[in-house]
Design a protein around this motif. Structure first.
Motif, mmCIF file in Angstrom:
data_model
loop_
_atom_site.group_PDB
_atom_site.id
_atom_site.type_symbol
_atom_site.label_atom_id
_atom_site.label_comp_id
_atom_site.label_asym_id
_atom_site.label_seq_id
_atom_site.Cartn_x
_atom_site.Cartn_y
_atom_site.Cartn_z
ATOM 1 N N UNK A 184 0.833 -1.204 0.000
ATOM 2 C CA UNK A 184 0.000 0.000 0.000
ATOM 3 C C UNK A 184 0.867 1.253 0.000
ATOM 4 N N UNK A 224 -3.043 3.836 6.705
ATOM 5 C CA UNK A 224 -4.492 4.016 6.540
ATOM 6 C C UNK A 224 -5.211 2.695 6.252
ATOM 7 N N UNK A 257 -8.849 1.812 7.174
ATOM 8 C CA UNK A 257 -10.024 2.337 6.471
ATOM 9 C C UNK A 257 -10.779 1.230 5.730
ATOM 10 N N UNK A 258 -10.023 0.247 5.242
ATOM 11 C CA UNK A 258 -10.678 -0.832 4.491
ATOM 12 C C UNK A 258 -11.584 -1.629 5.424
ATOM 13 N N UNK A 278 -14.002 1.726 7.338
ATOM 14 C CA UNK A 278 -14.770 2.636 6.483
ATOM 15 C C UNK A 278 -14.751 2.135 5.044
ATOM 16 N N UNK A 279 -15.216 0.917 4.829
ATOM 17 C CA UNK A 279 -15.103 0.349 3.477
ATOM 18 C C UNK A 279 -16.180 0.873 2.527
ATOM 19 N N UNK A 280 -15.904 0.728 1.259
ATOM 20 C CA UNK A 280 -16.903 1.026 0.248
ATOM 21 C C UNK A 280 -17.308 -0.317 -0.351
ATOM 22 N N UNK A 332 -18.915 -1.224 -2.761
ATOM 23 C CA UNK A 332 -18.955 -1.444 -4.211
ATOM 24 C C UNK A 332 -17.638 -2.052 -4.697
ATOM 25 N N UNK A 333 -16.619 -2.032 -3.837
ATOM 26 C CA UNK A 333 -15.314 -2.545 -4.248
ATOM 27 C C UNK A 333 -15.139 -3.999 -3.827
ATOM 28 N N UNK A 334 -14.599 -4.795 -4.731
ATOM 29 C CA UNK A 334 -14.351 -6.208 -4.404
ATOM 30 C C UNK A 334 -13.347 -6.312 -3.266
ATOM 31 N N UNK A 335 -12.396 -5.389 -3.227
ATOM 32 C CA UNK A 335 -11.370 -5.455 -2.176
ATOM 33 C C UNK A 335 -12.027 -5.428 -0.797
ATOM 34 N N UNK A 336 -13.050 -4.600 -0.629
ATOM 35 C CA UNK A 336 -13.719 -4.496 0.672
ATOM 36 C C UNK A 336 -14.309 -5.855 1.061
ATOM 37 N N UNK A 345 -11.553 -12.340 -9.291
ATOM 38 C CA UNK A 345 -12.501 -11.349 -9.789
ATOM 39 C C UNK A 345 -11.921 -9.936 -9.759
ATOM 40 N N UNK A 346 -10.933 -9.696 -8.884
ATOM 41 C CA UNK A 346 -10.262 -8.380 -8.870
ATOM 42 C C UNK A 346 -9.827 -8.037 -10.284
ATOM 43 N N UNK A 371 -13.121 -8.429 -13.259
ATOM 44 C CA UNK A 371 -14.139 -7.392 -13.454
ATOM 45 C C UNK A 371 -13.613 -6.158 -14.197
#
Ligand code: SF4
Ligand code: SF4
Lengths: 315, 444
Positions: B118, B123, B126-127, B130-132, B134-138, B219-220, B223
């Motif tokens: 990273x 940070x 945050x994953x 405070x994840x999002x 919509x992201x496969x990583x989350x 899938x990372x 997609x």
């Protein structure tokens, strides 16, 4: 172009040339800038605005008036009278920018047009962008792609400046695991440098190669001392970014939001020596950018992907 | 005692311990690798990403490949353990605790490496917080967390009877056992049966995140519509096959070279694991063939060029020589011609695992070396704006650090916990009532 729109365009240009653009620089700066950025940035943007106005007046008129055939002996004043008051695309765009900035953010949609027929491949915009945004080595928001087309003797070179396309459907946004990148209501895709973890997923997701990882490289690497300019703070998003604060994050073109907030066009637009880059509010039906996009000459890069770039090109 | 006898180490017929020479040689190599790795780590900490060779165009490099290798292996190890408990593969029950431990360690190591990759390590929280979504990583990170919790719980239940018995002894390992048994010393048949049922339930629960993040890793790439080479639904499935190859290979090597007991005694286990590994390798090769042939026949230059890069580019040898010849043809030949030798099967597993490493590299790198626009190659000159990539020494050393750290963690776990029934290089202790022989044995 329709006659009425041509008239409108001339009218707008005349207003702009008379200095209308200059009126609201300070006013617009107050609209959105807030108390945030350093005083130096404000000072600099004001100076730039002044320079911009001067340049705008001396610019190639837009649209070009019919060429006047002048006797060689005719004095300059008469020559000017013959071609009419100089109009300027930059001045008109400046005027439109002021108009757009007076609206709430969600009512404007920024777009950029690049006339490939006018671009001379000088890379002035590339360098202006680097200087404006204090970009370190390896981070170049607007490289100019060069291609050679045809076979001798029918050969030409095509120059394609490639900023971030500010896609309407940006593939770079949903992949971000921490919501550090998003599309603003005015259409600009932004990156929150305070949130970005530097995973670079958005970098691989961008079909245009428009995102850059800031490795923390310095121009003075390998030399005895850091240079003062490397310590200076960047102005992106109207903030005051120290060099360290943007190391290890992903960066990209954001249409010079800090300049827009100060009532100024993006640095690449005002620096373009070919007058090839246009900028404006797509939601403004009278804007130059709208006229150009509807000219029938516009196309977008990788249109088939459905990303709906807000940067278009004119052939 | 019962456990050992059931898995093919007849009581009373215990032969000399696993060859100490393997252990000593391995320990030496490990020490050098770890020391060199520390140098790389120091460089990463003090100089950041600057000594790396990846840039903006090839922005995911060796670390991402190694990270994916490790987490995919973790999932494979768990899936093998799950198969052992759910399908009641008694012959393999002895390796199940080691598989669970391998899964945990391998995932942790992968996470450490991706953390080092990273740009802003500080940070990373945050994953998680405070994840999002919509992201496969989350989602992948959630799957990691669930996987770790489930694996740790399952490993604890599996080891609990042995920990309970060991906790009554003296010494460091007994102390560790006392700390880990959490007062649950009931080793009656009913208690063990109850534990086993819970383990089976955990195995079912853990399959979801294990398959989830393995597929998610694929899938990372899959997609990313912007990358024709990656944009394939084959990736998640191929990652699953690779998971079994790598974990199967690791367990084969562990059993063949480091587990206690004479090679003749553990041959059945090694042979089963080697066959499983090579079966999964066969599946991987079929998937690869499907992917490559379709990609090449599609005649889409952006895709074709990436395959061309793999097959004939600068690193052609990694595909043809390491992956196909050394990593596939030779292991299959070993299985056919030397299938009766434990050591040869162990060697076949090493080769198969090495071959899959090039598969990982050939998934990550070629997807990025084809420019989004051909003219982007020369648009601006900078070392970070380059479509060529070859890992820097720091990248190799940091990878070495993480892998050798994983080996260290596994070894410590293997030593301190009753995972194997005996310490590597030692004769297994099969006396009734001793800790070594009393891992959870399926309630038998
Ligand atoms: S050009 Fe790339 S970085 Fe810019 S909005 Fe589109 S996908 Fe995102
Ligand atoms: S690099 Fe930053 S902006 Fe890009 S996906 Fe990762 S966290 Fe989001």
């Amino acid at each position: 172009m329709q006659k009425s729109s041509r008239r409108k365009l001339l009218r707008g240009a005349l207003v702009a040339a008379a200095g209308g653009a200059a009126l609201s620089v300070g006013k617009v700066a107050a609209i959105e800038n807030g108390p945030g950025p350093a005083a130096t940035t404000a000072l600099r943007t004001k100076n730039l605005a002044g320079a911009l106005r001067e340049r705008g007046a001396a610019r190639e008129p837009f649209p070009r008036p019919a060429p006047a055939v002048l006797p060689a002996t005719q004095p300059l004043a008469a020559a000017q009278a013959a071609v009419g008051t100089p109009t300027s695309a930059v001045a008109r765009m400046q005027e439109e920018l002021v108009r757009a900035m007076a609206k709430p953010m969600e009512q404007r949609k920024w777009a950029m047009g690049i006339d490939l027929g006018k671009c001379v491949g000088c890379s002035a915009c590339t360098i202006a962008c680097i200087a404006e945004n204090h970009l370190p080595p390896g981070v170049v928001y607007r490289p100019v792609l060069e291609e050679e087309i045809g076979l001798y003797p029918n050969v030409t070179r095509r120059f394609t400046p490639r900023p971030c396309m500010q896609c309407e459907e940006p593939p770079c946004v949903p992949v971000c695991p921490v919501n550090a990148t998003s599309k603003r209501p005015d259409g600009v895709v932004e990156i929150n440098y305070d949130k970005c973890i530097g995973c670079r997923y958005c970098v691989v997701a961008c079909p245009y190669g428009a995102r850059y990882f800031d490795f923390g490289d310095q121009y003075s690497d390998g030399t005895p001392a850091k240079q003062p300019y490397e310590e200076s703070h960047g102005p992106e998003y109207g903030r005051d970014w120290s060099r360290e604060s943007v190391e290890g994050v992903v960066r990209k073109c954001q249409f010079c939001l800090h300049r827009l907030n100060a009532g100024m066009l993006p640095a690449c637009v005002t620096t373009c020596i070919g007058g090839a880059t246009y900028f404006g509010d797509r939601n403004d039906p009278d804007s130059l950018i709208n006229e150009l996009e509807a000219s029938g000459r516009a196309f977008r890069l990788k249109e088939d992907l459905g990303t709906k770039p807000k940067v278009f090109y004119l052939l | 005692m019962a456990t050992v006898a059931k898995i093919g180490f007849p009581a009373g017929a215990v032969r000399p311990s696993a060859p100490r020479i393997w252990f000593t040689a391995f320990a030496l190599v490990w020490a050098v690798a770890f020391a060199a790795g520390l140098v790389g780590l120091a460089q990463r900490i003090t100089e950041g990403h600057r000594p790396a060779d990846y840039g903006t165009y090839v922005t995911w490099g060796l670390w991402v490949a190694v990270y994916q290798y490790l987490v995919v292996m973790a999932a494979g190890a768990f899936l093998i353990a799950a198969a052992i408990y759910l399908l009641r593969l008694k012959a393999l029950q002895r390796v199940a605790p080691a598989a669970l431990l391998l899964g945990i360690v391998s995932l942790l190591a992968g996470m450490i490496l991706v953390l080092l990759d990273l740009g802003r390590m500080e940070r990373f929280w945050r994953v998680v917080l405070a994840p999002d979504w919509s992201s496969i990583i989350a989602w992948v990170v959630v799957a990691y967390m669930t996987f770790l919790v489930v694996s740790a719980a399952a490993l604890w239940l599996v080891l609990r009877p042995a920990l309970a018995e060991r906790s009554r002894e003296q010494g460091l390992r007994a102390g560790v056992a006392r700390a880990l048994v959490f007062g649950r010393r009931d080793v009656t048949a009913q208690a063990r049966e109850r534990d086993l049922r819970t383990v089976r339930l955990l195995m079912i629960l853990g399959i979801v995140p294990a398959i989830g993040f393995t597929g998610g890793e694929g899938a990372l790439f899959g997609v990313l519509g912007a990358r024709p080479f990656w944009n394939s639904s084959m990736f998640p499935i191929a990652f699953l096959a690779a998971a079994v190859v790598t974990a199967g290979a690791a367990l084969t090597v562990l059993t063949a070279f480091f587990a206690p007991g004479h090679s003749g005694d553990k041959h059945d286990v090694v042979q089963f694991l080697a066959r499983l590994t090579l079966f999964a390798l066969g599946v991987l090769l079929v998937l690869e063939f499907a992917e490559y042939s379709i990609g090449l026949y599609a005649s889409l230059p952006a895709q074709e060029d990436a395959y061309g890069e793999i097959l004939t580019g600068d690193y052609w040898w990694s595909f043809w020589l390491i992956h196909l010849v050394a990593g596939a043809a030779v292991p299959f030949a070993i299985l056919a011609l030397r299938g009766k030798s434990t050591a040869w099967l162990g060697a076949a597993a090493v080769l198969a695992a090495a071959g899959v490493f090039t598969v990982r590299l050939n998934a990550v790198i070629p997807g990025q070396v084809i420019p989004q626009f051909e003219s982007l190659r020369d648009a601006f000159s900078d070392k970070r704006l380059d479509f060529q990539y070859s890992p820097s020494s720091m990248e190799w050393l940091v990878s070495l650090f993480v892998v050798s750290l994983a080996v260290l963690l596994f070894y410590v776990g293997y030593q301190l916990l009753p995972v194997s029934g005996a310490r590597p290089g030692e004769q297994p202790d099969i006396r009734p009532g001793t800790s070594g022989a009393t891992t959870l044995d399926g309630g038998q």
